[in-house]
Scaffold this motif. Structure first.
Motif, PDB file in Angstrom:
ATOM      1  N   TRP A 174       0.877  -1.163   0.000  1.00 15.43           N
ATOM      2  CA  TRP A 174       0.000   0.000   0.000  1.00 15.43           C
ATOM      3  C   TRP A 174       0.913   1.210   0.000  1.00 15.43           C
ATOM      4  CZ3 TRP A 174      -4.336  -1.386   4.060  1.00 15.43           C
ATOM      5  CH2 TRP A 174      -4.995  -2.548   3.626  1.00 15.43           C
ATOM      6  N   HIS A 175       0.914   1.909  -1.116  1.00 13.21           N
ATOM      7  CA  HIS A 175       1.942   2.906  -1.428  1.00 13.21           C
ATOM      8  C   HIS A 175       1.332   4.282  -1.658  1.00 13.21           C
ATOM      9  CE1 HIS A 175       5.422   4.681  -3.412  1.00 13.21           C
ATOM     10  NE2 HIS A 175       4.760   4.807  -4.541  1.00 13.21           N
ATOM     11  N   ASN A 176       2.036   5.300  -1.170  1.00 17.55           N
ATOM     12  CA  ASN A 176       1.709   6.695  -1.474  1.00 17.55           C
ATOM     13  C   ASN A 176       2.955   7.282  -2.118  1.00 17.55           C
ATOM     14  OD1 ASN A 176       1.283   9.441  -1.544  1.00 17.55           O
ATOM     15  ND2 ASN A 176       0.505   9.590   0.540  1.00 17.55           N
ATOM     16  N   PRO A 177       2.912   7.599  -3.404  1.00 18.03           N
ATOM     17  CA  PRO A 177       4.111   8.083  -4.090  1.00 18.03           C
ATOM     18  C   PRO A 177       4.635   9.414  -3.559  1.00 18.03           C
ATOM     19  CG  PRO A 177       2.203   8.130  -5.559  1.00 18.03           C
ATOM     20  CD  PRO A 177       1.769   7.460  -4.292  1.00 18.03           C
ATOM     21  N   ARG A 178       3.849  10.132  -2.788  1.00 19.58           N
ATOM     22  CA  ARG A 178       4.311  11.399  -2.221  1.00 19.58           C
ATOM     23  C   ARG A 178       5.131  11.199  -0.949  1.00 19.58           C
ATOM     24  NH1 ARG A 178      -0.246  15.436  -1.358  1.00 19.58           N
ATOM     25  NH2 ARG A 178       1.552  16.778  -1.081  1.00 19.58           N
ATOM     26  N   CYS A 179       5.161   9.983  -0.428  1.00 21.31           N
ATOM     27  CA  CYS A 179       5.851   9.682   0.831  1.00 21.31           C
ATOM     28  C   CYS A 179       7.233   9.103   0.543  1.00 21.31           C
ATOM     29  CB  CYS A 179       5.011   8.683   1.630  1.00 21.31           C
ATOM     30  SG  CYS A 179       5.836   8.020   3.084  1.00 21.31           S
ATOM     31  N   SER A 180       8.262   9.708   1.105  1.00 19.54           N
ATOM     32  CA  SER A 180       9.633   9.242   0.842  1.00 19.54           C
ATOM     33  C   SER A 180       9.860   7.835   1.393  1.00 19.54           C
ATOM     34  CB  SER A 180      10.653  10.216   1.429  1.00 19.54           C
ATOM     35  OG  SER A 180      10.562  10.277   2.842  1.00 19.54           O
ATOM     36  N   LYS A 181       9.321   7.511   2.553  1.00 16.69           N
ATOM     37  CA  LYS A 181       9.493   6.166   3.119  1.00 16.69           C
ATOM     38  C   LYS A 181       8.815   5.134   2.221  1.00 16.69           C
ATOM     39  CE  LYS A 181      11.431   7.491   7.023  1.00 16.69           C
ATOM     40  NZ  LYS A 181      12.858   7.569   7.040  1.00 16.69           N
ATOM     41  N   SER A 182       7.672   5.484   1.704  1.00 16.73           N
ATOM     42  CA  SER A 182       6.946   4.589   0.814  1.00 16.73           C
ATOM     43  C   SER A 182       7.735   4.373  -0.482  1.00 16.73           C
ATOM     44  CB  SER A 182       5.558   5.179   0.540  1.00 16.73           C
ATOM     45  OG  SER A 182       4.720   4.254  -0.071  1.00 16.73           O
ATOM     46  N   ARG A 183       8.287   5.433  -1.034  1.00 14.37           N
ATOM     47  CA  ARG A 183       9.100   5.307  -2.254  1.00 14.37           C
ATOM     48  C   ARG A 183      10.333   4.454  -1.991  1.00 14.37           C
ATOM     49  NH1 ARG A 183       8.102  10.907  -2.496  1.00 14.37           N
ATOM     50  NH2 ARG A 183      10.288  11.317  -1.997  1.00 14.37           N
ATOM     51  N   GLN A 184      10.952   4.635  -0.828  1.00 11.85           N
ATOM     52  CA  GLN A 184      12.137   3.838  -0.485  1.00 11.85           C
ATOM     53  C   GLN A 184      11.782   2.358  -0.369  1.00 11.85           C
ATOM     54  OE1 GLN A 184      13.855   5.485   3.097  1.00 11.85           O
ATOM     55  NE2 GLN A 184      14.092   7.499   2.183  1.00 11.85           N
TER      56      GLN A 184
END
Length: 114
Positions: free
Chosen positions: A5-15
């Motif tokens: 479950w990803h939010n592309p605006r979140c750096s932790k999620s992108r990592q």
């Protein structure tokens, strides 16, 4: 297959997404703010996390959490429904593989499912 479950605006999620990609693991990205999980899917994720206090899978610092008058000590059903109604309250990234799940904080935790 891992679902993240990803939010592309979140750096932790992108990592976390990059770590899964680099590992070669089979995964499916779910942009949960656009494709909100159902209450049942959130309950499954909670169970897969090992049934921690529901507030641990929420963004309790989110402005909306306060605006809705929510508390970390609210009944589980209230908090679960709040996440279903307002997916922005779901902590991210959340990775699920069958009956196991982790919150990617730190992002390296998603590799536990590989």
């Amino acid at each position: 297959m891992i679902e993240i479950w990803h939010n592309p605006r979140c750096s932790k999620s992108r990592q976390a997404l990059a770590l899964l990609s680099d590992s070669g693991a089979a995964f499916q990205e779910r942009r949960y703010l656009d494709d909100a999980p159902t209450l049942q899917q959130i309950k499954h994720a909670h169970a897969a996390l090992g049934r921690p206090p529901v507030a641990e899978m929420m963004r309790t610092g989110e402005k909306l959490f306060r605006e809705l008058g929510l508390s970390k000590t609210d009944d589980d059903d209230i908090l679960l429904q709040a996440m279903a109604d307002h997916p922005i309250l779901i902590e991210r990234p959340l990775a699920i593989s069958g009956r196991r799940a982790v919150i990617g904080r730190p992002p390296e935790r998603v590799l536990e499912l590989v």
